[in-house]
Each structure stands twice: as structure tokens, then as C-alpha cells.
Design an enzyme around this catalytic site. Sequence first.
Site, PDB file in Angstrom:
ATOM      1  N   GLY A  84       0.785  -1.225   0.000  1.00 35.98           N
ATOM      2  CA  GLY A  84       0.000   0.000   0.000  1.00 35.98           C
ATOM      3  C   GLY A  84       0.817   1.275   0.000  1.00 35.98           C
ATOM      4  N   GLU A 128       9.940   1.840  -2.189  1.00 37.05           N
ATOM      5  CA  GLU A 128       9.348   2.161  -3.497  1.00 37.05           C
ATOM      6  C   GLU A 128       9.092   3.655  -3.679  1.00 37.05           C
ATOM      7  OE1 GLU A 128       5.942  -0.786  -3.357  1.00 37.05           O
ATOM      8  OE2 GLU A 128       6.211  -0.596  -5.499  1.00 37.05           O
TER       9      GLU A 128
END
Length: 339
Positions: A172, A202
Site C-alpha cells: 500500500g 518504493e
Amino acid sequence: MDFDTLHALGKTELHCHLDGSLSLRCIRQLAKMINRPLPASDDALRQLVQAPADSENLADYLKTFDFVAPLLQTKKALQLAAFDVVAQAAEENVRYIEIRFAPAFSISGGLSLSEATEAVIEGLHQAMTKFDIVAKALVCGMRQLPNADNQAMFRANAALLGNGLVGGDFAGNEADFPTSVCAPAIKTAQALGVPLTFHAGECHCPQNIAEAIFLGIPRIGHATACFDQPDLIQKIVQTHTTIELCLTSNLQTKAARSLDEFPYQALKAAGAAITINTDNRTVSNTTLTHEYELYQTYFKTTAADFLAFNLNAINAAFISEPAKQTLRNRLQQDYAAFL
Ligand SMILES: O=c1[nH]cnc2c1ncn2[C@@H]1O[C@H](CO)[C@@H](O)[C@H]1O
Ligand SMILES: [Zn+2]
């Protein structure tokens, strides 16, 4: 090696999301079950279920998942979905796969957090009777959900461990919910004995990787932001942390703004345990064979490298030692002709 050879090679995959990897055929079947109209042409449908090539960041990429979520709200749908993803993997000679999904995203139709997982496991088992593959499930906590929700999810699912479910993950919105925010739920999962992997690095945030390692998580998904962090790479090597690389996905989310920001070469040179993964077959419009082809093209990855990465994956898989040994033997046979 040409594409057909790469396709024929035995493979393993640790990082593959159920909701991001449904075939168009399966999406149509699930939509029909809830009378949801879809565009008639596959090209038009693809536009809706693939991340746009010009995604700006991870948050942008993750919006694509909203499209399939309503399709995955019943036992039958989750079963069919799990079967579908295993079938795709088996078709490209994946011998072992861990498929992850977020139970919290499949309870709006009345399923409980554990019933959703049971349905996925059922689909995996059905696929294993039909195809030559071992398939296991991981349950994802979501960074943006309250810790209490993620804790409830792990508590509800812990009893399924060893019975098709082999571990957990957190996925998420990483940019707004750093690793430290999730620490209470991570600790709960660990206290319940849930083996963990963890999405981190990320969003240009190496600190999230370092904190996950500090919390004792043995596998990291992506870890992209370590590419220019030699101390962190040393930490990854020293702690024997396994890295689940996802190249196409990283280029789409701009986790890596170019190949130079993808950490493959730095991690490989340092001797880190790296593995190759799709992340999301449909959302990222890729397959594991296609990922292998990209590594071969961009980085001159060899058959010996691919075998080593597969063995890294087996070492880090959340399964028993005898099961690992069977898979190692199989992969050694698969690669014997190419070394
Ligand atoms: O690359 C990723 N980074 C972070 N979260 C992701 C990624 N791919 C998918 N998901 C998230 O994981 C959920 C469960 O499968 C998906 O619904 C999506 O929100
Ligand atoms: Zn992922």
C-alpha cells in the site's frame, strides 16, 4: 537464450499480487457474476486494468487496483481468481509461487477476514491438483489502514498458517505511511508467528528498508531505494535479507526513474540474495518470462544467474526444508542443460 527457452525454464515467484494479476478472461468471468458491464474489446478492458504508462508514482499506480476490488467479494470469486493466477504461472513453468492478497479488501460482501483467505487457499489447492506447481498464499496488511485493522487481520488468519497460508506482508501507500507507523502491527504479526515479507523502498525512502530490517523482517519487496546506499546494501547482505525485485513495476511507479536507479547490479555485486518477480502480471502487463527477458537484455543476466536467483527464492520461501529440497532438485534438473 531466446524467449521460448526462457519460457521453458523452471521458475519461482515470491512476489505476485492476486488482485493485480487476474487474466482478462477471469476479470470478465467475475464481472459477469455480479452483472457488471465491461467494454466488449480486450484492448478497451486492458486500458482499465493496466496501470497507465505515465503513472507518476506508487499512489497513482495503486489507483488501478480499485477497478477489480468489487469483483473479489465472494468465496467463489476469490477461488476462481486464485486458480486463474496459478494457471498463468504454471503455463510459464513456475514451479513454486506465493500469491499475496489483502483480506481487508475482500470483506465488503460479508466474508470474514479468514473466510476470504480460505477461499483463496481453496483456489490454490484446486490449481495444484490440475497443474505441476506448488502455490501458497500470503496475507497483506495495508500500510494506510489503522494498526488495529491490520492486527485484527493477522489475528483472524494466524490459525490458517501451515494450511496453504504461509506468511504475511504489508503493501500500500508507502509515501504517507512509513515503516515506523506500521511497527505495532508488524510486531503483532511476528508475535503470532506469521513469517513476514514487507514492501519497502518504493518511494525514494531507504529509511523504510532499514527500519524493516531492524524490525527483523527477513524479506523485502522491491527495496528499490537502496540502489545508491552502500551501507544499507551491506546491511542487507550481512542480515541475509532476501530482496524481491520487481523491475517493470518499479519503472512504472517511478520507484526507479531509470535503469540506473534499479538496484539489481548493486545488490548482485554485493552478493545479496535477490529474486525476480512480476509484482502484478496484469496491472504491470508482464509475465515472469518477460521479466527474465528484460534482465537478459538490460543486464546480461545468464542461466547460471537465473538458477542462483531461483535458489535464493527457494531458500527464502515460507515452506518446510523437505519441500524446499524437492524444489531445489527440480530446478537443478531444469537448468542442467543450460549451465
Ligand atoms: O508495488 C506495490 N506496492 C505497494 N502496494 C502494492 C503494490 N502492488 C500492489 N499493491 C497493493 O497490494 C494490495 C493487495 O494485493 C493491492 O490491492 C494494492 O493496493
Ligand atoms: Zn508488490
